[in-house]
Structures are given as structure tokens and as C-alpha cells.
Design a protein around this motif. Structure first.
Motif, PDB file in Angstrom:
ATOM      1  N   ASP A 101      34.013  47.145  -0.585  1.00 13.26           N
ATOM      2  CA  ASP A 101      33.888  45.984   0.311  1.00 13.26           C
ATOM      3  C   ASP A 101      32.570  45.928   1.073  1.00 13.26           C
ATOM      4  O   ASP A 101      32.247  44.892   1.649  1.00 13.26           O
ATOM      5  N   THR A 102      31.819  46.999   1.091  1.00 15.21           N
ATOM      6  CA  THR A 102      30.578  47.023   1.871  1.00 15.21           C
ATOM      7  C   THR A 102      29.328  47.182   1.004  1.00 15.21           C
ATOM      8  O   THR A 102      28.249  47.450   1.524  1.00 15.21           O
ATOM      9  N   LEU A 107      27.557  41.803  -1.223  1.00 18.14           N
ATOM     10  CA  LEU A 107      27.326  41.019  -0.013  1.00 18.14           C
ATOM     11  C   LEU A 107      26.166  40.039  -0.205  1.00 18.14           C
ATOM     12  O   LEU A 107      26.259  38.873   0.203  1.00 18.14           O
ATOM     13  N   ASP A 110      27.256  37.126  -2.505  1.00 18.56           N
ATOM     14  CA  ASP A 110      28.113  36.181  -1.782  1.00 18.56           C
ATOM     15  C   ASP A 110      27.310  35.344  -0.787  1.00 18.56           C
ATOM     16  O   ASP A 110      27.559  34.150  -0.620  1.00 18.56           O
ATOM     17  N   HIS A 111      26.342  35.964  -0.135  1.00 19.16           N
ATOM     18  CA  HIS A 111      25.498  35.244   0.826  1.00 19.16           C
ATOM     19  C   HIS A 111      24.671  34.179   0.112  1.00 19.16           C
ATOM     20  O   HIS A 111      24.570  33.040   0.579  1.00 19.16           O
ATOM     21  N   ARG A 155      25.855  41.067   6.191  1.00 17.14           N
ATOM     22  CA  ARG A 155      26.600  42.126   6.882  1.00 17.14           C
ATOM     23  C   ARG A 155      26.988  41.694   8.292  1.00 17.14           C
ATOM     24  O   ARG A 155      28.111  41.932   8.734  1.00 17.14           O
ATOM     25  N   GLY A 157      27.499  38.712   9.344  1.00 17.54           N
ATOM     26  CA  GLY A 157      28.564  37.718   9.227  1.00 17.54           C
ATOM     27  C   GLY A 157      29.935  38.327   9.010  1.00 17.54           C
ATOM     28  O   GLY A 157      30.948  37.698   9.283  1.00 17.54           O
ATOM     29  N   ARG A 158      29.970  39.558   8.541  1.00 15.02           N
ATOM     30  CA  ARG A 158      31.248  40.259   8.314  1.00 15.02           C
ATOM     31  C   ARG A 158      31.478  41.370   9.325  1.00 15.02           C
ATOM     32  O   ARG A 158      32.401  42.167   9.182  1.00 15.02           O
TER      33      ARG A 158
END
Length: 168
Positions: A101-102, A107, A110-111, A155, A157-158
Motif C-alpha cells: 500500500d505504500t 502511488l 495513481d497520482h 503520499r 494525500g494519503r
């Protein structure tokens, strides 16, 4: 290898590869520039897969699918490469499920999918760097600052801390 303008077939090649690899992993996704519609890219289908333990990889199953293990200095990751008859290359990055997930690559993808202005900045930079330097280390180094900026935004944003893009 140089960057190419986006091709519609990249998304389908990524989907096919993920379906084929799915039985071997807890998760598998198409990552990298070929996973982002409209983004110029090296014609390489980058994939990321997760397993609970890297020692549990079924190398013979991957070899039967054309994936060959490649040495790498990336920590906590295994890397496999496959090349098809049409010179389409596939890069498979295998990581542990607890880091899934990290992962910066997921990331960033997705961004870029969610932020067209970021995608356009990245596309323009890639074209500029390829025109100026061609493929190689200078091209890759030239992207680092923007990739770090975009990954940090993803990052944040999450609610995740920043991690250097080339050190995870």
C-alpha cells in the motif's frame, strides 16, 4: 531504448499480464508510464506483484511464463524480465505484501491518473530529457526531482510520510 508516444495496446498488455500472473501472487498491477493513458513511455510494461515472503516465489512458474530473474540492488524486491516476440518488454517487480500500500510506484501511477496537470508536466519533462540526453542515466536523473515532488504529493494525500523515490 527511447520513449514512445502512448499506445492504446499498452493497457491491454498490462491487463493480460496481470491476469496471467494473478494466481502466483496476492496482488499484481500494471504500474509505470505505460499504465497511464496519454503518457509517453519506454515500451516496457512495468508490473508490480506482492507476496507475503520473497523466499516463497515460484521461479519455475515464472520461467514457464517467460520471466527471468535479474540481479538488482533494490532492497526488499525481486526483479524479473520478459521479452515477447514483438520486442515488448515486461518488467516484474515483486515486493512484500506488507509494503504494497505504500509503494512509490503505485502511488505515483495513481497520482498521475488522478491529476492531468501532473501527467502533462511529467510528459513534457520526459520528452525534453529524451531530446536533450537520449536514454540513459542523465534521462533518469533528470526525472528524479519531479518524480519525488509528485510522489510526495501522492503520499501527503494519503497521510503517508515522504520516502526518497529511489530508496524504497
Amino acid at each position: 531504448m527511447t520513449i514512445a508516444e502512448p499506445e492504446q495496446r499498452w493497457a491491454e498488455l498490462g491487463r493480460q499480464a496481470c491476469r496471467t500472473l494473478a494466481p502466483l501472487f496476492s496482488a499484481v498491477e500494471h504500474i509505470g508510464s505505460t499504465a497511464v493513458p496519454g503518457l509517453p513511455a519506454k515500451p516496457v510494461i512495468d508490473l508490480m506483484a506482492a507476496v507475503d515472503d520473497l523466499d516463497d516465489i515460484n521461479d519455475s512458474a515464472l520461467e514457464s511464463l517467460g520471466y527471468r530473474a535479474q540481479p538488482t540492488d533494490m532492497p526488499e524486491r525481486l526483479f524479473y524480465r520478459r521479452e515477447d516476440y514483438d520486442s515488448t518488454a515486461y518488467h516484474l517487480h515483486v515486493v512484500t505484501s506488507d509494503t504494497w500500500d505504500t509503494r512509490n510506484e503505485r502511488l505515483l501511477r495513481d497520482h498521475l491518473l488522478a491529476h492531468p496537470e501532473a501527467r502533462e508536466r511529467y510528459a513534457a519533462l520526459k520528452r525534453e530529457l529524451m531530446d536533450r540526453f537520449g536514454p540513459g542515466d542523465a534521462y533518469t536523473r533528470g526525472k528524479t526531482e519531479l518524480i519525488q515532488e509528485l510522489t510526495d504529493a501522492a503520499r501527503a494525500g494519503r497521510g503517508l510520510p515522504s520516502v526518497p523515490v529511489w530508496e524504497e
